[in-house]
Design a protein around this motif. Structure first.
Motif, PDB file in Angstrom:
ATOM      1  N   ILE A 297       5.315   9.218  -8.383  1.00 31.21           N
ATOM      2  CA  ILE A 297       4.238   8.309  -9.170  1.00 31.21           C
ATOM      3  C   ILE A 297       3.551   7.022  -9.200  1.00 31.21           C
ATOM      4  N   GLU A 298       4.270   6.726  -9.444  1.00 30.41           N
ATOM      5  CA  GLU A 298       4.439   4.942  -9.044  1.00 30.41           C
ATOM      6  C   GLU A 298       4.084   3.996  -8.326  1.00 30.41           C
ATOM      7  N   GLY A 299       3.144   4.794  -7.287  1.00 26.33           N
ATOM      8  CA  GLY A 299       2.801   5.197  -5.622  1.00 26.33           C
ATOM      9  C   GLY A 299       1.274   4.682  -6.565  1.00 26.33           C
ATOM     10  N   THR A 300       1.001   5.453  -7.322  1.00 28.44           N
ATOM     11  CA  THR A 300      -1.175   5.584  -6.994  1.00 28.44           C
ATOM     12  C   THR A 300      -0.880   4.222  -8.852  1.00 28.44           C
ATOM     13  N   ARG A 301       0.486   3.797  -9.186  1.00 27.02           N
ATOM     14  CA  ARG A 301      -0.738   2.511  -9.648  1.00 27.02           C
ATOM     15  C   ARG A 301      -0.778   0.706  -9.226  1.00 27.02           C
ATOM     16  N   SER A 302      -2.002   0.434  -9.280  1.00 23.49           N
ATOM     17  CA  SER A 302      -2.792  -0.421  -8.445  1.00 23.49           C
ATOM     18  C   SER A 302      -2.466  -1.293  -9.526  1.00 23.49           C
TER      19      SER A 302
ATOM     20  N   ILE B 193       0.755  -1.533  -0.289  1.00 21.39           N
ATOM     21  CA  ILE B 193      -0.062  -0.301  -0.172  1.00 21.39           C
ATOM     22  C   ILE B 193       1.070   1.223  -0.415  1.00 21.39           C
ATOM     23  N   VAL B 194       2.509   1.552   0.456  1.00 19.27           N
ATOM     24  CA  VAL B 194       3.059   2.558  -0.061  1.00 19.27           C
ATOM     25  C   VAL B 194       3.895   3.028  -1.114  1.00 19.27           C
ATOM     26  N   GLY B 195       3.979   3.389  -1.859  1.00 15.82           N
ATOM     27  CA  GLY B 195       5.304   3.083  -2.750  1.00 15.82           C
ATOM     28  C   GLY B 195       5.610   5.324  -3.162  1.00 15.82           C
ATOM     29  N   SER B 196       6.217   5.299  -4.190  1.00 11.44           N
ATOM     30  CA  SER B 196       6.849   6.438  -4.071  1.00 11.44           C
ATOM     31  C   SER B 196       6.755   7.123  -5.220  1.00 11.44           C
TER      32      SER B 196
END
Length: 294
Positions: free
Chosen positions: A289-294, A284-287
């Protein structure tokens, strides 16, 4: 249904289907209720168990008390910016972070709309006025990033002002970081059905109704506009010196825990207990814009 209620009903295109959502209808639509928690391909089917959440949060809050002691002894400073979708849980994450810290040196900054004087100032000025002094931990409940989301979507700034903000903000943020301030930037993301459920809960709760603003109502059919602005913001302002941490927040409990873990893992405070902090949940944690990719 009266005319005033029907005026609140909006047509929304979600996953290729046209849906009607009336926030004034006390009954939550089945298509929201069935999909809220797993919306945006959230990787869990249920909330973190309450007992596990309470025990984990307490351990993390003990570490935050150590952080505050360390700040006071060393003069270090922390800024934590909380941004995200409307109803994503920014206030709850801030509250969980500050719960047992001394409010004299752990401050929450939630600024109202700018005054006429502030509108004539350098854009960042009213935020800089609230930056931490020696030993302080400051949490911004929304921040200068209003100009990256709410303002361009709702027409509160010009396209030129928006473009200037995206160009200048990485340079602006380099200044406090080079001055030794620890800067965290959190974007809390939720699925669309989860946002609708939380808006509906606020509308029909006497305890939460104050949380639902006219801006929230106006944003109901602007999901895609906000997504576009979010993605542009992350692309242009995610930097090595001031990165964005994206937290998928359909489960508020997991979100709060991982926000605090991110802060604790980064700060070099005295007496750090790595076992108590635990590991960040990269489901559930990303960095950036890649962190918004589901």
């Amino acid at each position: 249904m009266g005319a005033d209620k029907s005026s609140r009903a909006v047509e929304l295109e979600i996953d290729g289907k046209l849906r009607v959502f009336d926030i004034d209808d006390p009954k939550l639509p089945g298509w929201v209720d069935e999909n809220d928690f797993t919306s945006d391909n959230y990787p869990y089917e249920k909330k973190l168990k309450r007992d596990e959440y309470d025990d984990t949060l307490e351990a993390l809050q003990i570490e935050l008390v150590k952080v505050q002691t360390w700040l006071g002894e060393t003069g270090n400073r922390v800024i934590s910016v909380f941004e995200g979708r409307d109803a994503a849980g920014k206030g709850g994450s801030i509250g969980a972070t500050r719960a047992y810290m001394n409010p004299r040196s752990a401050r929450i900054v939630a600024l109202p709309k700018p005054t006429e004087t502030e509108r004539g100032q350098w854009y960042y000025q009213r935020y800089v006025d609230h930056f931490p002094t020696s030993g302080e931990f400051v949490m911004f409940d929304r921040s200068w990033y209003n100009r990256a989301g709410v303002e361009p979507v709702m027409g509160f700034c010009t396209p030129e002002q928006h473009a200037h903000f995206l160009e200048e903000t990485p340079h602006f943020e380099r200044m406090p970081v080079k001055a030794g301030i620890h800067l965290f930037k959190f974007w809390l993301n939720i699925g669309r059905e989860m946002q609708l459920k939380r808006f509906h809960d606020r509308r029909h709760s006497k305890l939460k109704a104050w949380k639902l603003s006219p801006m929230d109502i106006a944003s109901l059919n602007k999901w895609d506009d906000y997504t576009q602005m979010r993605d542009l913001m992350l692309k242009e302002t995610h930097t090595e010196h001031a990165p964005w941490t994206v937290v998928r927040a359909n489960d508020k409990r997991r979100a709060r825990i991982n926000v605090i873990r991110t802060i604790l893992q980064e700060l070099p405070y005295t007496g750090k207990d790595k076992g108590a902090i635990g590991e960040i949940d990269h489901n559930i944690v990303g960095s950036g814009i890649e962190g918004t990719r589901s």
